[in-house]
Design a protein around this motif. Structure first.
Motif, short mmCIF file in Angstrom:
data_model
loop_
_atom_site.label_atom_id
_atom_site.label_comp_id
_atom_site.label_asym_id
_atom_site.label_seq_id
_atom_site.Cartn_x
_atom_site.Cartn_y
_atom_site.Cartn_z
N GLU A 6 -8.45 0.82 6.07
CA GLU A 6 -7.30 1.11 6.93
C GLU A 6 -6.16 0.13 6.68
O GLU A 6 -6.40 -1.05 6.38
CB GLU A 6 -7.69 1.02 8.41
CG GLU A 6 -8.80 1.96 8.83
CD GLU A 6 -10.17 1.32 8.77
OE1 GLU A 6 -11.09 1.81 9.45
OE2 GLU A 6 -10.34 0.32 8.04
N GLY A 8 -1.83 -0.75 8.06
CA GLY A 8 -0.71 -0.40 8.92
C GLY A 8 -0.75 -0.92 10.33
O GLY A 8 0.20 -0.70 11.10
N ARG A 19 2.54 3.52 11.89
CA ARG A 19 1.84 4.53 11.10
C ARG A 19 0.65 3.88 10.42
O ARG A 19 0.81 2.97 9.60
CB ARG A 19 2.78 5.11 10.04
CG ARG A 19 2.19 6.30 9.29
CD ARG A 19 3.00 6.61 8.07
NE ARG A 19 2.74 7.95 7.56
CZ ARG A 19 3.01 8.34 6.31
NH1 ARG A 19 3.53 7.48 5.46
NH2 ARG A 19 2.77 9.57 5.91
N SER A 21 -2.65 4.12 7.94
CA SER A 21 -3.13 4.83 6.76
C SER A 21 -4.59 4.47 6.54
O SER A 21 -5.01 3.36 6.85
CB SER A 21 -2.33 4.45 5.52
OG SER A 21 -0.96 4.70 5.67
N CYS A 22 -5.33 5.40 5.98
CA CYS A 22 -6.72 5.16 5.61
C CYS A 22 -6.91 5.69 4.21
O CYS A 22 -6.81 6.89 3.97
CB CYS A 22 -7.65 5.85 6.59
SG CYS A 22 -9.39 5.81 6.10
N TRP A 36 -9.85 9.33 13.42
CA TRP A 36 -9.54 7.98 13.87
C TRP A 36 -10.22 7.76 15.22
O TRP A 36 -10.16 8.62 16.11
CB TRP A 36 -8.03 7.80 14.03
CG TRP A 36 -7.28 7.77 12.74
CD1 TRP A 36 -6.69 8.82 12.11
CD2 TRP A 36 -7.05 6.62 11.92
NE1 TRP A 36 -6.10 8.41 10.94
CE2 TRP A 36 -6.30 7.06 10.81
CE3 TRP A 36 -7.38 5.27 12.03
CZ2 TRP A 36 -5.89 6.18 9.79
CZ3 TRP A 36 -6.97 4.41 11.02
CH2 TRP A 36 -6.23 4.86 9.92
N ARG A 72 -3.25 14.44 6.49
CA ARG A 72 -3.99 13.93 5.34
C ARG A 72 -3.38 14.43 4.04
O ARG A 72 -2.79 15.51 4.00
CB ARG A 72 -5.47 14.28 5.42
CG ARG A 72 -5.80 15.74 5.32
CD ARG A 72 -7.29 15.98 5.64
NE ARG A 72 -8.18 15.42 4.64
CZ ARG A 72 -9.51 15.37 4.79
NH1 ARG A 72 -10.07 15.80 5.91
NH2 ARG A 72 -10.28 14.86 3.84
N THR A 78 -5.93 10.10 1.26
CA THR A 78 -5.43 9.28 2.35
C THR A 78 -5.25 10.12 3.62
O THR A 78 -4.81 11.27 3.54
CB THR A 78 -4.09 8.63 1.98
OG1 THR A 78 -4.24 7.85 0.79
CG2 THR A 78 -3.60 7.71 3.09
N TYR A 80 -3.52 9.81 7.58
CA TYR A 80 -2.52 9.05 8.30
C TYR A 80 -2.63 9.30 9.80
O TYR A 80 -3.08 10.35 10.23
CB TYR A 80 -1.11 9.45 7.85
CG TYR A 80 -0.87 9.30 6.37
CD1 TYR A 80 -1.00 10.40 5.52
CD2 TYR A 80 -0.53 8.07 5.82
CE1 TYR A 80 -0.78 10.27 4.16
CE2 TYR A 80 -0.31 7.94 4.45
CZ TYR A 80 -0.44 9.04 3.63
OH TYR A 80 -0.23 8.91 2.28
N GLN A 82 0.26 8.84 12.69
CA GLN A 82 1.58 8.43 13.16
C GLN A 82 1.50 8.26 14.67
O GLN A 82 1.14 9.20 15.38
CB GLN A 82 2.63 9.49 12.81
CG GLN A 82 4.01 9.19 13.33
CD GLN A 82 4.63 7.97 12.67
OE1 GLN A 82 4.52 7.77 11.46
NE2 GLN A 82 5.27 7.12 13.47
N CYS A 96 -11.08 4.24 10.87
CA CYS A 96 -11.06 5.51 10.16
C CYS A 96 -12.49 5.94 9.89
O CYS A 96 -13.36 5.08 9.60
CB CYS A 96 -10.30 5.32 8.85
SG CYS A 96 -10.25 6.74 7.76
#
Length: 127
Positions: A6, A8, A19, A21-22, A36, A72, A78, A80, A82, A96
């Protein structure tokens, strides 16, 4: 095997955005739904959001609906998250998760249905 990392997390004021990210590596072709989860201080880990492999199905916990959006990018392995209009109640370590087989929407909110987990990223929202 699959590894999830992960990115961010950080410190943000209430009302702000982040935001997450994974990034997945390894046998990424074996990842179907991704999700998540979060664990706040002194709390148990809880579901936040999930997305199916194609991105056509999504699920959110009630408290983040309308504020968070999951997506995704399978080409870049990846997923995401937000997060907008953050509040101090969103303060937590965000994890994640991924699953190696398809899963119905009804099962996506249960952490026991996931096979792969990241180490987590801290999100702190100040008031």
């Amino acid at each position: 095997q699959v590894q999830l990392v992960e990115y961010g997390g950080g410190l943000v004021q209430a009302g702000g955005s982040l935001r997450l990210s994974c990034a997945a590596s390894g046998r990424t072709s074996s990842i179907y739904p991704m999700a998540w989860f979060r664990q706040g201080p002194g709390k148990e880990r809880e579901f936040v959001s999930a997305v199916s492999w194609a991105g056509s199905l999504t699920d959110y916990r009630d408290s983040v609906k309308g504020r968070f959006a999951i997506s995704r990018d399978n080409a870049n392995n990846t997923v995401y998250l937000q997060m907008n209009s953050l509040t101090p109640d969103d303060t937590a370590v965000y994890f994640c998760a991924g699953r190696r087989t398809p899963l119905a929407l009804a099962g996506m909110s249960s952490e026991r249905n996931y096979d792969y987990w990241g180490q987590g990223t801290q999100v702190t929202v100040s008031s």
